[in-house]
Design a protein around this motif. Structure first.
Motif, PDB file in Angstrom:
ATOM      1  N   GLY A  95       9.280   0.769   1.942  1.00  0.00           N
ATOM      2  CA  GLY A  95       9.966  -0.344   1.301  1.00  0.00           C
ATOM      3  C   GLY A  95       9.839  -1.661   2.031  1.00  0.00           C
ATOM      4  N   LYS A  96       8.839  -1.787   2.930  1.00  0.00           N
ATOM      5  CA  LYS A  96       8.602  -3.029   3.665  1.00  0.00           C
ATOM      6  C   LYS A  96       7.113  -3.366   3.625  1.00  0.00           C
ATOM      7  CE  LYS A  96      12.394  -2.659   7.028  1.00  0.00           C
ATOM      8  NZ  LYS A  96      12.731  -2.639   8.481  1.00  0.00           N
ATOM      9  N   PRO A  97       6.775  -4.660   3.583  1.00  0.00           N
ATOM     10  CA  PRO A  97       5.362  -5.047   3.559  1.00  0.00           C
ATOM     11  C   PRO A  97       4.708  -4.920   4.932  1.00  0.00           C
ATOM     12  CG  PRO A  97       6.736  -6.999   3.560  1.00  0.00           C
ATOM     13  CD  PRO A  97       7.674  -5.822   3.439  1.00  0.00           C
ATOM     14  N   PHE A  98       3.438  -4.572   4.936  1.00  0.00           N
ATOM     15  CA  PHE A  98       2.617  -4.542   6.142  1.00  0.00           C
ATOM     16  C   PHE A  98       3.219  -3.650   7.238  1.00  0.00           C
ATOM     17  CE2 PHE A  98       1.012  -8.332   4.061  1.00  0.00           C
ATOM     18  CZ  PHE A  98      -0.362  -8.215   4.267  1.00  0.00           C
ATOM     19  N   VAL A  99       3.372  -2.378   6.919  1.00  0.00           N
ATOM     20  CA  VAL A  99       3.852  -1.415   7.913  1.00  0.00           C
ATOM     21  C   VAL A  99       2.822  -0.313   8.171  1.00  0.00           C
ATOM     22  CG1 VAL A  99       6.305  -1.818   7.521  1.00  0.00           C
ATOM     23  CG2 VAL A  99       5.101  -0.135   6.117  1.00  0.00           C
ATOM     24  N   GLY A 100       1.710  -0.319   7.426  1.00  0.00           N
ATOM     25  CA  GLY A 100       0.648   0.656   7.655  1.00  0.00           C
ATOM     26  C   GLY A 100      -0.300   0.180   8.736  1.00  0.00           C
TER      27      GLY A 100
ATOM     28  N   GLY B 243       0.830  -1.191   0.000  1.00  0.00           N
ATOM     29  CA  GLY B 243       0.000   0.000   0.000  1.00  0.00           C
ATOM     30  C   GLY B 243       0.866   1.243   0.000  1.00  0.00           C
ATOM     31  N   ALA B 244       0.252   2.381   0.301  1.00  0.00           N
ATOM     32  CA  ALA B 244       0.973   3.652   0.237  1.00  0.00           C
ATOM     33  C   ALA B 244       2.119   3.708   1.239  1.00  0.00           C
ATOM     34  CB  ALA B 244      -0.002   4.807   0.467  1.00  0.00           C
ATOM     35  N   GLU B 245       1.870   3.289   2.478  1.00  0.00           N
ATOM     36  CA  GLU B 245       2.920   3.357   3.494  1.00  0.00           C
ATOM     37  C   GLU B 245       4.026   2.364   3.207  1.00  0.00           C
ATOM     38  OE1 GLU B 245       4.840   5.186   6.396  1.00  0.00           O
ATOM     39  OE2 GLU B 245       2.842   5.779   5.673  1.00  0.00           O
ATOM     40  N   GLU B 246       3.663   1.178   2.721  1.00  0.00           N
ATOM     41  CA  GLU B 246       4.667   0.183   2.350  1.00  0.00           C
ATOM     42  C   GLU B 246       5.531   0.696   1.196  1.00  0.00           C
ATOM     43  OE1 GLU B 246       1.571  -1.640   4.692  1.00  0.00           O
ATOM     44  OE2 GLU B 246       1.436  -0.436   2.865  1.00  0.00           O
ATOM     45  N   ASP B 247       4.896   1.390   0.265  1.00  0.00           N
ATOM     46  CA  ASP B 247       5.611   1.969  -0.867  1.00  0.00           C
ATOM     47  C   ASP B 247       6.618   3.004  -0.403  1.00  0.00           C
ATOM     48  OD1 ASP B 247       6.014   2.322  -3.722  1.00  0.00           O
ATOM     49  OD2 ASP B 247       4.962   4.226  -3.535  1.00  0.00           O
ATOM     50  N   ARG B 248       6.278   3.745   0.638  1.00  0.00           N
ATOM     51  CA  ARG B 248       7.204   4.766   1.164  1.00  0.00           C
ATOM     52  C   ARG B 248       8.362   4.139   1.938  1.00  0.00           C
ATOM     53  NH1 ARG B 248       2.421   8.094   1.494  1.00  0.00           N
ATOM     54  NH2 ARG B 248       1.744   7.111   3.436  1.00  0.00           N
TER      55      ARG B 248
ATOM     56  N   TRP C 106       5.464  -4.384  -6.022  1.00  0.00           N
ATOM     57  CA  TRP C 106       5.326  -2.947  -6.267  1.00  0.00           C
ATOM     58  C   TRP C 106       3.876  -2.536  -6.021  1.00  0.00           C
ATOM     59  CZ3 TRP C 106       7.837  -5.895 -10.176  1.00  0.00           C
ATOM     60  CH2 TRP C 106       9.235  -5.736 -10.202  1.00  0.00           C
ATOM     61  N   ARG C 107       3.679  -1.326  -5.538  1.00  0.00           N
ATOM     62  CA  ARG C 107       2.330  -0.859  -5.236  1.00  0.00           C
ATOM     63  C   ARG C 107       1.540  -0.585  -6.517  1.00  0.00           C
ATOM     64  NH1 ARG C 107       0.287   5.095  -3.430  1.00  0.00           N
ATOM     65  NH2 ARG C 107      -1.850   4.513  -2.869  1.00  0.00           N
ATOM     66  N   PRO C 108       0.364  -1.196  -6.675  1.00  0.00           N
ATOM     67  CA  PRO C 108      -0.506  -0.833  -7.798  1.00  0.00           C
ATOM     68  C   PRO C 108      -1.084   0.567  -7.585  1.00  0.00           C
ATOM     69  CG  PRO C 108      -1.051  -3.008  -6.925  1.00  0.00           C
ATOM     70  CD  PRO C 108      -0.142  -2.353  -5.942  1.00  0.00           C
ATOM     71  N   PRO C 109      -1.237   1.358  -8.639  1.00  0.00           N
ATOM     72  CA  PRO C 109      -1.791   2.710  -8.494  1.00  0.00           C
ATOM     73  C   PRO C 109      -3.159   2.690  -7.810  1.00  0.00           C
ATOM     74  CG  PRO C 109      -0.934   2.385 -10.704  1.00  0.00           C
ATOM     75  CD  PRO C 109      -0.901   1.046 -10.039  1.00  0.00           C
ATOM     76  N   GLY C 110      -3.305   3.562  -6.819  1.00  0.00           N
ATOM     77  CA  GLY C 110      -4.572   3.653  -6.109  1.00  0.00           C
ATOM     78  C   GLY C 110      -4.889   2.449  -5.265  1.00  0.00           C
ATOM     79  N   ASN C 111      -3.895   1.596  -5.003  1.00  0.00           N
ATOM     80  CA  ASN C 111      -4.092   0.375  -4.213  1.00  0.00           C
ATOM     81  C   ASN C 111      -5.095  -0.587  -4.868  1.00  0.00           C
ATOM     82  OD1 ASN C 111      -2.314   1.418  -2.364  1.00  0.00           O
ATOM     83  ND2 ASN C 111      -3.852   1.956  -0.854  1.00  0.00           N
ATOM     84  N   ARG C 112      -5.206  -0.518  -6.176  1.00  0.00           N
ATOM     85  CA  ARG C 112      -6.115  -1.437  -6.867  1.00  0.00           C
ATOM     86  C   ARG C 112      -5.572  -2.855  -6.798  1.00  0.00           C
ATOM     87  NH1 ARG C 112      -3.465  -3.044 -11.186  1.00  0.00           N
ATOM     88  NH2 ARG C 112      -2.240  -1.630 -12.498  1.00  0.00           N
ATOM     89  N   THR C 113      -6.445  -3.822  -7.102  1.00  0.00           N
ATOM     90  CA  THR C 113      -6.035  -5.215  -7.162  1.00  0.00           C
ATOM     91  C   THR C 113      -5.124  -5.443  -8.368  1.00  0.00           C
ATOM     92  OG1 THR C 113      -8.106  -5.929  -6.134  1.00  0.00           O
ATOM     93  CG2 THR C 113      -6.866  -7.589  -7.348  1.00  0.00           C
ATOM     94  N   PRO C 114      -4.025  -6.166  -8.212  1.00  0.00           N
ATOM     95  CA  PRO C 114      -3.163  -6.447  -9.369  1.00  0.00           C
ATOM     96  C   PRO C 114      -3.936  -7.196 -10.458  1.00  0.00           C
ATOM     97  CG  PRO C 114      -2.059  -7.027  -7.311  1.00  0.00           C
ATOM     98  CD  PRO C 114      -3.471  -6.721  -6.954  1.00  0.00           C
ATOM     99  N   THR C 115      -3.608  -6.895 -11.705  1.00  0.00           N
ATOM    100  CA  THR C 115      -4.269  -7.559 -12.822  1.00  0.00           C
ATOM    101  C   THR C 115      -3.707  -8.977 -12.990  1.00  0.00           C
ATOM    102  OG1 THR C 115      -2.639  -6.838 -14.456  1.00  0.00           O
ATOM    103  CG2 THR C 115      -4.474  -5.329 -13.980  1.00  0.00           C
ATOM    104  N   PRO C 116      -4.435  -9.849 -13.684  1.00  0.00           N
ATOM    105  CA  PRO C 116      -3.900 -11.191 -13.947  1.00  0.00           C
ATOM    106  C   PRO C 116      -2.551 -11.160 -14.660  1.00  0.00           C
ATOM    107  CG  PRO C 116      -6.245 -11.135 -14.434  1.00  0.00           C
ATOM    108  CD  PRO C 116      -5.825  -9.713 -14.146  1.00  0.00           C
ATOM    109  N   GLU C 117      -2.363 -10.199 -15.565  1.00  0.00           N
ATOM    110  CA  GLU C 117      -1.086 -10.094 -16.272  1.00  0.00           C
ATOM    111  C   GLU C 117       0.042  -9.721 -15.310  1.00  0.00           C
ATOM    112  OE1 GLU C 117      -4.422  -9.847 -18.932  1.00  0.00           O
ATOM    113  OE2 GLU C 117      -3.916  -8.607 -17.201  1.00  0.00           O
TER     114      GLU C 117
END
Length: 276
Positions: free
Chosen positions: A137-142, A130-135, A170-181
């Protein structure tokens, strides 16, 4: 917004924060453009790249090479080859840092590779930063990460005893669900990550992570709390899906279900003698 009611400073900042959260972070022009009316760029094929360029007549403009046209999208086979070449987690992280095949990287601040103990017997897999993880660089910090820490503490675990990663780094824009691709391009790297860690137990967090790891289209409510023996890459492991902490923050009544899943994880840890 009208000239009679202009936005004040705080309101303007709130609008900008909303746009940023939605993934709108750059201005591309002053006038609107109908993208549907535009023809999509042709994808370059190996044959087109190898084709000879016609000789230009004197005084004519040089012919643009086909190889200079942009190639959109990545190649899952290339991702599998790159992932397989990593012999350590550090090598895998370095490879992902150089990998440009997934478009999510273009909008993210940085790679969010993992957190916790790479020698842990228990691995947690979430959906995406998410946004905080993106800032950081670690998962699940928000906020959801703080709840996850409390959930782990309730069964005697912390980040020194688990290893945490996501289906996409990598964070998807707007925290959307990643696409199948996007998932297909990132999955070989996640599978290699699991192989290198070699956990004895895996817990997935949320529906998209569960569907990716368990290779299913079933919903998380139907699947949660059920153990399965899975092959993740070449690694065989017992895995259980549970609800994502972000979902629990929005639906407090679901915490009872997540607590049952955490207790099931605790009992499995005890049964395998991993609580020492």
């Amino acid at each position: 917004m009208t000239q009679d009611h202009p936005l004040n400073h705080d309101e303007m900042l709130a609008v900008l924060d909303w746009y940023r959260a939605a993934g709108v972070d750059i201005a591309v022009g002053e006038a609107p453009v109908d993208r549907f009316a535009q023809r999509p760029p042709a994808r370059v094929t190996p044959a087109a790249v190898a084709a000879p360029v016609a000789a230009a007549s004197p005084g004519s403009q040089p012919v643009q090479r086909a190889a200079e046209a942009p190639v959109l999208g990545g190649d899952p086979s290339e991702a599998r080859s790159l992932a397989a070449s990593a012999k350590t987690l550090d090598e895998l992280q370095a490879i992902l840092g150089r990998y440009d095949g997934c478009g999510l990287k273009l909008r993210a601040t940085q790679l969010v590779f993992a957190d916790g103990n790479p020698e842990a017997d228990i691995m947690l897999i979430g959906e995406a930063p998410g946004a905080e993880e993106d800032r950081q660089g670690k998962p699940f910090v928000g906020k959801s990460g703080q709840l996850l820490d409390r959930m782990l503490a309730a069964i005697g675990l912390d980040r020194t005893r688990v290893y945490i990663a996501n289906t996409v780094p990598w964070r998807p824009p707007g925290n959307r669900t990643p696409t199948p691709e996007e998932l297909a391009l990132c999955l070989p790297f996640l599978q290699r990550q699991v192989e290198l860690v070699g956990p004895k137990l895996v817990m997935t967090l949320g529906g998209p992570a569960m569907q990716t790891i368990f290779d299913t289209t079933a919903g998380i409510i139907k699947m949660r709390g059920k153990w399965e023996n899975l092959a993740i890459g070449s690694h065989q492991v017992e895995a259980i899906p549970t609800l994502h902490p972000a979902y629990l923050l929005r639906n407090a009544r679901a915490k009872e279900q997540a607590w049952a899943d955490m207790l099931s994880l605790k009992l499995k840890i005890i049964a395998l003698g991993l609580d020492g």
